[in-house]
Design an enzyme around this catalytic site. Structure first.
Site, short mmCIF file in Angstrom:
data_model
loop_
_atom_site.label_atom_id
_atom_site.label_comp_id
_atom_site.label_asym_id
_atom_site.label_seq_id
_atom_site.Cartn_x
_atom_site.Cartn_y
_atom_site.Cartn_z
N LYS A 1 -70.87 -13.92 59.28
CA LYS A 1 -70.53 -12.81 60.19
C LYS A 1 -71.79 -12.14 60.72
O LYS A 1 -71.87 -11.81 61.91
CB LYS A 1 -69.66 -11.80 59.45
CG LYS A 1 -68.29 -12.34 59.08
CD LYS A 1 -67.62 -11.49 58.01
CE LYS A 1 -66.39 -12.21 57.46
NZ LYS A 1 -65.93 -11.64 56.19
N ARG B 1 -69.11 -7.30 47.59
CA ARG B 1 -68.71 -6.84 46.26
C ARG B 1 -69.95 -6.65 45.39
O ARG B 1 -70.88 -7.46 45.42
CB ARG B 1 -67.76 -7.86 45.65
CG ARG B 1 -67.26 -7.56 44.26
CD ARG B 1 -66.12 -8.49 43.91
NE ARG B 1 -66.48 -9.89 44.10
CZ ARG B 1 -66.91 -10.68 43.12
NH1 ARG B 1 -67.06 -10.22 41.90
NH2 ARG B 1 -67.18 -11.96 43.35
#
Length: 823
Positions: free
Chosen positions: A671, A561
């Site tokens: 990740k 974001r």
């Protein structure tokens, strides 16, 4: 909690021949199409419905098991669930990829084509939704009695387009062609009330309050099965959709007032239309609060309905059978709603209702940013939810009374723990969630320490032992096994398949880091993923990067974001500094492709200006052939789960640059590292714990730590001093002020430069030179590809702790007190 794998053996195994028969039937009688009229989307739907038959058998078996054992259930309330595409992940969870491909081959159908047709469910925005999806999937894989609850947004937040370098928002109609993974429960309608007034009644059985003259809408559930990997367990994600209490005003319709006749229905159903409606006007704020209460009351009615289904239940048993987890403050209105239900609908006393409520709820905090700690104006709460405002006022009174009873407390202590902020006339939802929950958790160790020392310091004194750390995690099934099949194959070859459900086993590849043959194969996987990303960017978005060689260029990726505290601005200023150095004849050690992706909130002008700046600097570089031989920027539009599944496997340098002390945890850092990226980051959020596991030599840490940032904030911070020490930063800011970047709009980026020079709220200037040093260190390390690959292996091998399976086990043991359905 037991840690053995659970296996549900009910239901016939999936076979290619059975799938062929089910697929034929669904195509003919479900889609009503034949080979002459079918479309690719019809094939996708028919395949999904055929697979759903096996899933539903296991879904039923899971629910039977929960009822037969009278298991304590977890109810996970979240405004976001970013599940990503479900067709392929469900095939993998069923461990049926060979059977599915074989069945489709018999029809001459390309499975990979079909699975690309599925839209991403637009049920979230960022890390909150991705975390919720990971926890839901892990709970199913671990076989817990678990239910997720949220809202079935018709359009999600928005589809992001980049037009002339600027973000533009468009609706995201992800449901337009149907969602085969949801099942509407038209037989269930939960009443939801708004407005009205509170009526006091006195009777022989005790004083009662009634909420009367309220407007009623209905919540209808759509259930999505969440398939546990290899466990046979299928959990439920129940999403609520708003329905009007009546279809439309027939009298108005008959009188010819067609538009006004359906206005009430349309206004009602707007509740579940869009995620996070703009709240810069009163109507948007009201709609946001409506959304939160809408899904909360429908969920609690559902929870109590299940609880009371067992004969002989008494209310004091509720916390023994129900664990309700509030994912952030959005569902915090559930605490006064539970009190209202227990007292007003079932006649419990305040003390008894509060004890039950407090023991049933737990709260996960996701932020330390003051502006992100949600509040609601008194007047809005009073108007929309008058009974709840009464209950909140009483909670506030009792919390302050408890605070005053502690020896040595001051008036400021009492005001800090108050639910109602009299100065701003606002309800503090984080304080309400903390006061009404038996456990509160941060999502990383550093984050929890900051909550304890700064954000909730008085609450931890008022409720000692209530706050605990539970570090976030990610599911290895989606974020490695599915997203990175080349690496997954290599891991399985050396570790066996057990790592997929026990990520701690990935530590076994650390001993292979010194194997030249293994490093060569590892590096080949990364290069293939980088080439795959370049192809995907061109095919999907028309983005070309001529001259970028996947074998030699460093892929530097920052995807999250867009927010000032995440400091994409620092990254792009560093790119601008590199641009000027190359122009002056200083060639970088390695060529670098810098990739950005992420959405800015529609009303967040600064974040949107940062996106524009990134693209303007990218265009500036493209116009200079000498610079573009060594440096490029790509902005990936409409960042989502499917895009992330392409970007993380290709990532070599993972940008985790938030101002220390401001990121709760982060999951993108996990990740990227799981897929073999090296992190360049601050000592913030889960970066601290990643550093501990990968080691100082295998990560690029820079910047002031949280304590130093806090000292500068308190003692007075002058960014101009730091700008004066950095010629690179000074020159970059000068470029933002001139007309070179956007000649058609002179001064467009001046506000960004002025903001940094005058206030620099997120300490970009203070950390900038250290950031440049870390980037140079990464460049030098990348020159030794063999050593970089060894560090890449170490990073991946160290990520076992960051599995969401471990996270869910921690929740189950420390907060929920639940056990798996199967041993």
């Amino acid at each position: 909690m037991r840690e053995q794998r659970m296996t549900l053996t009910e239901g016939a195994p999936l076979s290619a021949s059975d799938l062929v028969a089910k697929f034929r039937r669904q195509m003919t009688y479900g889609a009503a199409k034949d080979r002459f009229t079918r479309s690719d989307n019809d094939l996708y739907l028919a395949l999904s419905f055929a697979l759903r038959e096996w899933i539903i058998d296991r879904w039923f078996a899971t629910q039977r098991r929960i009822y037969e054992t009278d298991a304590k259930r977890v109810y996970y309330l979240s405004l976001e669930f970013l599940t990503g595409r479900l067709l392929y992940s469900n095939v993998l969870a069923l461990q049926a990829e060979d059977e599915v491909r074989s069945a489709l081959d018999s029809f001459g159908i390309d499975f990979d084509l079909l699975r690309q047709l599925e839209p991403d469910p637009a049920l979230g925005n960022g890390g909150l939704g991705r975390l919720a999806a990971c926890i839901t999937e892990s709970a199913a894989t671990l076989g817990l009695p678990f239910y997720g609850y949220g809202i079935r947004y018709e359009y999600g937040i928005f589809r992001q387009m980049i037009v002339n370098g600027a973000q533009q928002e468009a609706p995201d109609p992800w449901l337009a062609r149907g969602n085969p993974w949801e099942i509407p429960r038209t037989d269930i309608l939960m009443p939801v009330r708004f407005f009205g007034r509170v009526q006091y009644e006195r009777s022989g059985t005790g004083d009662r309050f009634r909420w009367v003259d309220a407007e009623t809408v209905y919540a209808m559930p759509f259930d999505m099965p969440i398939v546990g990997f290899g466990s046979g367990v299928v959990s439920t994600l129940r999403l609520w959709s708003a329905r009007a209490s009546r279809e439309f005003d027939l009298a108005r319709f008959n009188a010819g007032e067609y538009v006004r006749a359906v206005e009430e229905k349309t206004a009602t159903e707007n509740i579940s239309r869009v995620l996070y409606p703009a709240d810069d006007q009163y109507v948007g704020k009201e709609l946001r609060l409506k959304q939160q209460y809408f899904f909360v009351t429908a969920t609690l009615q559902d929870v109590i309905r299940r609880f009371r289904r067992v004969p002989g239940r008494v209310w004091d048993e509720l916390p023994q059978k129900v664990a309700i987890q509030l994912n952030d403050t959005h569902p915090a209105i559930a605490i006064p709603e539970m009190m209202r239900i227990l007292m007003d609908d079932y006649g419990l006393s305040w003390d008894r209702a509060w004890e039950i409520t407090e023991k049933s709820f737990a709260y996960t905090n996701h932020t330390v940013l003051p502006e992100a700690l949600e509040t609601w104006e008194f007047e809005l709460m009073q108007r929309l939810l008058p009974r709840h405002m009464q209950i909140i006022e009483e909670i506030d009174r009792r919390v302050k009374l408890k605070a005053r009873s502690i020896e040595g407390t001051t008036s400021s202590f009492v005001e800090d723990v108050a639910i109602l902020d009299g100065r701003s006339r606002a309800v503090r939802m984080a304080n309400l969630a903390f006061a009404g929950s038996h456990r509160v958790n941060g999502v990383a160790r550093l984050h929890t320490e900051i909550l304890e020392e700064r954000v909730f310091s008085h609450f931890t004194r008022l409720f000692p032992g209530r706050l605990t750390p539970i570090t976030n995690g990610i599911t290895p099934r989606r974020w490695l096994y599915k997203a990175n099949p080349l690496l997954a194959t290599l891991l399985t070859e050396h570790l066996g398949p057990e790592w997929v459900t026990d990520l701690s086993k990935i530590a076994g590849i650390a001993e292979l880091a010194d194997s030249k043959e293994f490093r060569s194969r590892w590096q080949a996987v990364k290069m293939a993923n980088k080439a795959k990303l370049l192809d995907w960017l061109e095919e999907t978005h028309g983005i070309r990067a001529p001259g970028v060689d996947a074998n030699t260029w460093l892929f530097d990726i920052q995807i999250k974001r867009i927010h000032e505290y995440k400091r994409q601005l620092m990254n792009v200023l560093a790119v601008l500094a590199s641009y000027h150095r190359i122009r002056s004849g200083e060639i970088p050690a390695v060529p670098r492709l810098v990739v950005f992706g992420g959405k800015a909130a529609p009303g967040y002008d600064t974040a949107k200006l940062i996106i524009r700046l990134i693209n303007s600097i990218g265009a500036l570089i493209e116009r200079d052939p000498e610079v573009s031989r060594h440096l490029r920027i790509i902005y990936v539009p409409d960042y989502r789960v499917t895009a992330a599944e392409m970007l993380f496997p290709a990532c070599e340098l993972s940008e985790q640059t938030s101002t220390a002390g401001m990121e709760a945890s982060g999951t993108g850092n996990m990740k990227a590292a799981l897929n073999g990226a090296l992190t360049i980051g601050t000592l913030d959020g889960a970066n601290v714990e990643i550093l501990e596991r990968v080691g100082q030599d295998n990560i690029f840490i820079f910047g002031h730590d949280a304590a130093a940032i806090e000292r500068m904030r308190n003692e007075g911070y002058d960014p101009s001093e730091w700008i004066g020490r950095s010629p690179d930063l000074k020159r970059a800011l000068s470029t933002l002020r001139d007309e070179e970047l956007e000649p058609a709009q002179p001064g467009l980026f001046r506000p960004l430069a002025d903001q940094l020079a005058m206030s620099d709220r997120y300490f970009v200037c203070a950390d900038f030179e250290m950031y440049l040093d870390a980037r140079r260190a990464a460049d030098q390390q990348y020159l030794d590809q063999d050593e970089w690959t060894r560090k890449s292996i170490i990073n991946s091998s160290s990520m076992g702790y960051f599995s969401s399976d471990r996270t869910v086990r921690d929740y189950a043991r420390e907060i929920w007190d639940v056990e798996p359905l199967y041993d």
